[in-house]
Design an enzyme around this catalytic site. Structure first.
Site, mmCIF file in Angstrom:
data_model
loop_
_atom_site.group_PDB
_atom_site.id
_atom_site.type_symbol
_atom_site.label_atom_id
_atom_site.label_comp_id
_atom_site.label_asym_id
_atom_site.label_seq_id
_atom_site.Cartn_x
_atom_site.Cartn_y
_atom_site.Cartn_z
ATOM 1 N N CYS A 1 0.871 -1.215 -0.187
ATOM 2 C CA CYS A 1 -0.049 0.017 -0.042
ATOM 3 C C CYS A 1 0.661 1.218 -0.023
ATOM 4 O O CYS A 1 2.143 1.047 -0.247
ATOM 5 C CB CYS A 1 -1.027 -0.063 1.030
ATOM 6 S SG CYS A 1 -0.489 -0.004 2.626
ATOM 7 N N ASN B 1 2.343 1.363 4.463
ATOM 8 C CA ASN B 1 2.634 0.141 4.907
ATOM 9 C C ASN B 1 2.464 0.256 6.437
ATOM 10 O O ASN B 1 3.137 -0.429 7.193
ATOM 11 C CB ASN B 1 4.100 -0.238 4.767
ATOM 12 C CG ASN B 1 4.275 -1.686 4.987
ATOM 13 O OD1 ASN B 1 5.593 -2.020 5.475
ATOM 14 N ND2 ASN B 1 3.287 -2.660 5.078
ATOM 15 N N CYS C 1 -1.390 0.780 7.197
ATOM 16 C CA CYS C 1 -3.056 0.393 7.455
ATOM 17 C C CYS C 1 -3.252 -0.661 6.631
ATOM 18 O O CYS C 1 -3.494 -1.689 7.538
ATOM 19 C CB CYS C 1 -3.619 1.835 7.023
ATOM 20 S SG CYS C 1 -3.368 3.247 7.901
ATOM 21 N N ARG C 2 -3.391 -0.591 5.437
ATOM 22 C CA ARG C 2 -3.834 -1.668 4.572
ATOM 23 C C ARG C 2 -2.949 -2.995 4.462
ATOM 24 O O ARG C 2 -3.254 -4.081 4.675
ATOM 25 C CB ARG C 2 -4.231 -1.163 2.996
ATOM 26 C CG ARG C 2 -5.328 -0.243 3.340
ATOM 27 C CD ARG C 2 -5.604 0.693 2.080
ATOM 28 N NE ARG C 2 -4.655 1.553 1.969
ATOM 29 C CZ ARG C 2 -4.452 2.180 0.695
ATOM 30 N NH1 ARG C 2 -5.135 2.267 -0.232
ATOM 31 N NH2 ARG C 2 -3.422 2.980 0.700
ATOM 32 N N SER C 3 -1.799 -2.864 3.957
ATOM 33 C CA SER C 3 -0.756 -3.892 3.558
ATOM 34 C C SER C 3 -0.698 -4.780 4.998
ATOM 35 O O SER C 3 -0.451 -5.746 4.976
ATOM 36 C CB SER C 3 0.103 -3.779 2.834
ATOM 37 O OG SER C 3 0.978 -2.624 3.115
ATOM 38 N N ASP D 1 -8.017 4.076 1.141
ATOM 39 C CA ASP D 1 -7.270 4.393 2.150
ATOM 40 C C ASP D 1 -8.194 4.947 3.335
ATOM 41 O O ASP D 1 -8.912 5.919 3.241
ATOM 42 C CB ASP D 1 -6.303 5.473 1.617
ATOM 43 C CG ASP D 1 -5.426 6.065 2.453
ATOM 44 O OD1 ASP D 1 -5.395 5.539 3.635
ATOM 45 O OD2 ASP D 1 -4.401 6.771 2.015
HETATM 46 P P1 4NP Z 1 -1.722 2.827 4.012
HETATM 47 O O1 4NP Z 1 -2.400 4.109 4.629
HETATM 48 O O2 4NP Z 1 -1.149 3.304 2.762
HETATM 49 O O3 4NP Z 1 -2.807 1.962 3.980
HETATM 50 O O4 4NP Z 1 -0.786 2.519 5.103
HETATM 51 C C1 4NP Z 1 -1.731 5.572 4.682
HETATM 52 C C2 4NP Z 1 -1.019 5.645 5.851
HETATM 53 C C3 4NP Z 1 -0.031 6.855 5.966
HETATM 54 C C4 4NP Z 1 -0.289 7.817 4.947
HETATM 55 C C5 4NP Z 1 -1.449 7.672 3.857
HETATM 56 C C6 4NP Z 1 -2.058 6.388 3.923
HETATM 57 N N1 4NP Z 1 0.006 9.061 4.969
HETATM 58 O O5 4NP Z 1 -0.361 9.971 4.355
HETATM 59 O O6 4NP Z 1 0.860 9.308 6.155
#
Ligand code: 4NP
Length: 149
Positions: A8, A11, A13-15, A122
């Site tokens: 993602c 790294n 939240c989703r992955s 997201d």
């Molecule tokens: P992820 O979510 O891609 O599912 O881990 C996010 C985590 C952090 C951010 C964006 C999306 N950020 O902008 O910091």
């Protein structure tokens, strides 16, 4: 050994959820699973507390994971690279070196609805219900993946 990488943006939240869920559904003597982010913002960090909580609610511990950035070497180390959304997919493809690399990159929700190119939303800037929603989507996708591995 089949090797699967979940990717993602951050790294956190989703992955990490996808990694934890798929690990819970396969024989880890036969399958290696890891996750990474296309961005470096959170390198070294634990998963987001909301991802940790939703995983725990469903009986999965993801607290041993730490965020890392996707690197071009991952094309050599993994057989299947699952992107959570279209942006992740495009960013991974930009790093690919050849057709072999490109063939490894897949959109994870196409496992549930083939060829629809749907993205896992997201959840970072939303509420807790977004994380449950992501969990449910990834649980279905990982069940499909596990049934084929
Ligand atoms: P992820 O979510 O891609 O599912 O881990 C996010 C985590 C952090 C951010 C964006 C999306 N950020 O902008 O910091």
């Amino acid at each position: 050994m089949v090797k699967v990488l979940m990717v993602c943006l951050g790294n956190i939240c989703r992955s990490p959820l996808a990694e934890g869920i798929l690990k819970s559904k396969v024989n880890l003597n036969e399958v290696t699973i890891d996750s990474a982010g296309t961005a470096a913002y959170h390198v070294g960090n634990l998963p987001d507390p909301r991802s940790i909580a939703v995983a725990k609610k469903h009986g999965i511990d993801i607290t041993t994971q730490r965020a890392r950035k996707f690197t071009v070497k991952d094309f050599d180390s993994f057989d299947f690279i699952y992107a959570m959304d279209q942006n992740n997919f495009d960013d991974i493809l930009k790093l690919s070196r050849n057709k072999e690399d490109k063939k490894k990159v897949l959109l994870i929700l196409n496992e549930v609805r083939p060829f629809q190119n749907n993205s896992v939303p997201d959840p970072y800037y939303g509420g807790d219900d977004g994380f449950e929603n992501v969990y449910q989507m990834l649980n279905k996708a990982c069940a499909e993946i596990a049934s084929k591995l």
